[in-house]
Design a protein around this motif. Sequence first.
Motif, PDB file in Angstrom:
ATOM      1  N   LEU A 100      -1.270 -60.746 -18.717  1.00  0.00           N
ATOM      2  CA  LEU A 100      -2.191 -61.822 -19.112  1.00  0.00           C
ATOM      3  C   LEU A 100      -3.178 -61.332 -20.164  1.00  0.00           C
ATOM      4  CD1 LEU A 100      -3.235 -64.702 -18.756  1.00  0.00           C
ATOM      5  CD2 LEU A 100      -4.699 -63.865 -16.907  1.00  0.00           C
ATOM      6  N   GLN A 101      -3.622 -60.108 -20.030  1.00  0.00           N
ATOM      7  CA  GLN A 101      -4.554 -59.539 -21.010  1.00  0.00           C
ATOM      8  C   GLN A 101      -3.942 -59.553 -22.399  1.00  0.00           C
ATOM      9  OE1 GLN A 101      -5.318 -55.239 -20.810  1.00  0.00           O
ATOM     10  NE2 GLN A 101      -7.515 -55.696 -20.845  1.00  0.00           N
ATOM     11  N   ARG A 102      -2.668 -59.184 -22.502  1.00  0.00           N
ATOM     12  CA  ARG A 102      -1.986 -59.189 -23.802  1.00  0.00           C
ATOM     13  C   ARG A 102      -1.817 -60.614 -24.328  1.00  0.00           C
ATOM     14  NH1 ARG A 102       1.109 -55.308 -20.983  1.00  0.00           N
ATOM     15  NH2 ARG A 102       2.780 -56.828 -20.631  1.00  0.00           N
ATOM     16  N   ALA A 103      -1.580 -61.556 -23.428  1.00  0.00           N
ATOM     17  CA  ALA A 103      -1.377 -62.948 -23.853  1.00  0.00           C
ATOM     18  C   ALA A 103      -2.671 -63.576 -24.368  1.00  0.00           C
ATOM     19  CB  ALA A 103      -0.820 -63.763 -22.693  1.00  0.00           C
ATOM     20  N   LEU A 104      -3.799 -63.192 -23.796  1.00  0.00           N
ATOM     21  CA  LEU A 104      -5.080 -63.786 -24.186  1.00  0.00           C
ATOM     22  C   LEU A 104      -5.717 -63.099 -25.390  1.00  0.00           C
ATOM     23  CD1 LEU A 104      -6.788 -64.395 -20.702  1.00  0.00           C
ATOM     24  CD2 LEU A 104      -5.578 -66.047 -22.139  1.00  0.00           C
ATOM     25  N   HIS A 105      -5.256 -61.905 -25.709  1.00  0.00           N
ATOM     26  CA  HIS A 105      -5.901 -61.122 -26.776  1.00  0.00           C
ATOM     27  C   HIS A 105      -6.000 -61.879 -28.104  1.00  0.00           C
ATOM     28  CE1 HIS A 105      -7.297 -57.590 -28.910  1.00  0.00           C
ATOM     29  NE2 HIS A 105      -6.338 -57.784 -29.807  1.00  0.00           N
ATOM     30  N   PRO A 106      -4.940 -62.599 -28.563  1.00  0.00           N
ATOM     31  CA  PRO A 106      -5.062 -63.303 -29.849  1.00  0.00           C
ATOM     32  C   PRO A 106      -6.081 -64.444 -29.833  1.00  0.00           C
ATOM     33  CG  PRO A 106      -2.751 -63.064 -29.185  1.00  0.00           C
ATOM     34  CD  PRO A 106      -3.577 -62.705 -27.999  1.00  0.00           C
TER      35      PRO A 106
END
Length: 399
Positions: free
Chosen positions: A251-257
């Motif tokens: 989830l952290q990677r998905a929200l980063h952008p």
Amino acid sequence: MNESTFSPGGGRPGAPARGQESSGAEDVGSVAVRTFAAHQYAASTTTTTAHQRMDGRQVNAMAGNSAGNESAELADYSDPHRVAYGELPEGHFYDPDAEYEPDPEYAATLAPDAARQRRERIGPTGRPLPYFPIPGPVSEPGPAKIIAMCNQKGGVGKTTSAINLGAALAEYGRRVLLVDFDPQGALSVGLGVNPMELELTVYNLLMERGLAPDEVLLKTAVAGMDLLPSNIDLSAAEVQLVSEVARESTLQRALHPLQNDYDFIVIDCQPSLGLLTVNALTAAHKVIVPLECEFFALRGVALLTETIEKVQERLNPELELDGILATMYDSRTVHSREVLARVVEAFDEHVYHTVIGRTVRFPETTVAGEPITTYASNSVGAAAYRQLAREVLARCHAE
């Protein structure tokens, strides 16, 4: 944490026994009754005390009378039952900071001096209630503070708090993204979205490489607030993520952008401490724990704080417990007051000064598919979440 701290046994010293009745304060050995009588007498004999409203006019916080000649257009906030159920006249905005009057019976459980309660503005938590200023505008959004709304017990107000905190922050000019991270899709439903009709959800964002967040994002009816929706498909993610590398950080990677496009990202977690919740905690900077003012809701708090500490140590050193939010509070019941007192005793300053009371408006907003800040803008529930938004912003600025 010692679970015995939250023992529900015992009552208030001096409280009348069940079934006892009295015709006057002199006949009862109850501090609450005596204080209530003193409060009523003081309210009828003292001169009005002026408080300044947001528009600069002076009003009396106790009786709703103005220092000038505006009594016809001001609401009477002296009836605690009226205020508790959000029955304020149309067009009147109830600001709990500017016009706060503690419940007399609850005040008596804190101290026998009703005048002290008014003078020091003691809040429901038993601590002096600070003033949370109305925040100024921001020039541009980001980087976002990510808040996980988390509690492994269901029905404590996580989804309601996520929706209404987000809407209140948006009212104050902040760009907000709500992330529905519960396979039940309650947050999506609460904003008028039918999860079963969705083709793309946060599940697809997690599991499909190359999918842009903009393809999943939905605009809500609240200006400045967007939604990453969810449905039952998300339940499969917990199984599929087990074999993934760095599965806790998906989830952290998905929200980063998205972080530079928003001021706040609020994640509504599912009622468990499984892999999805660990993903939310790994992505978050802060955790808000909605806690129903009921004994069984207290039992899992120790386990939740232990999970938060493990995520801090192993996955996300930046994670911190921002606060415990008391919800479904009813000052008329001894049990609610005892539970809240025990939470404050155990967690001290980690407990928000803002307390969310019970009101029929909250279930009505779910049916309407909108936040309480728009459905019943003048209600006490809406005012409470606006105060919570100011308190959250004040804590962020204090760092």
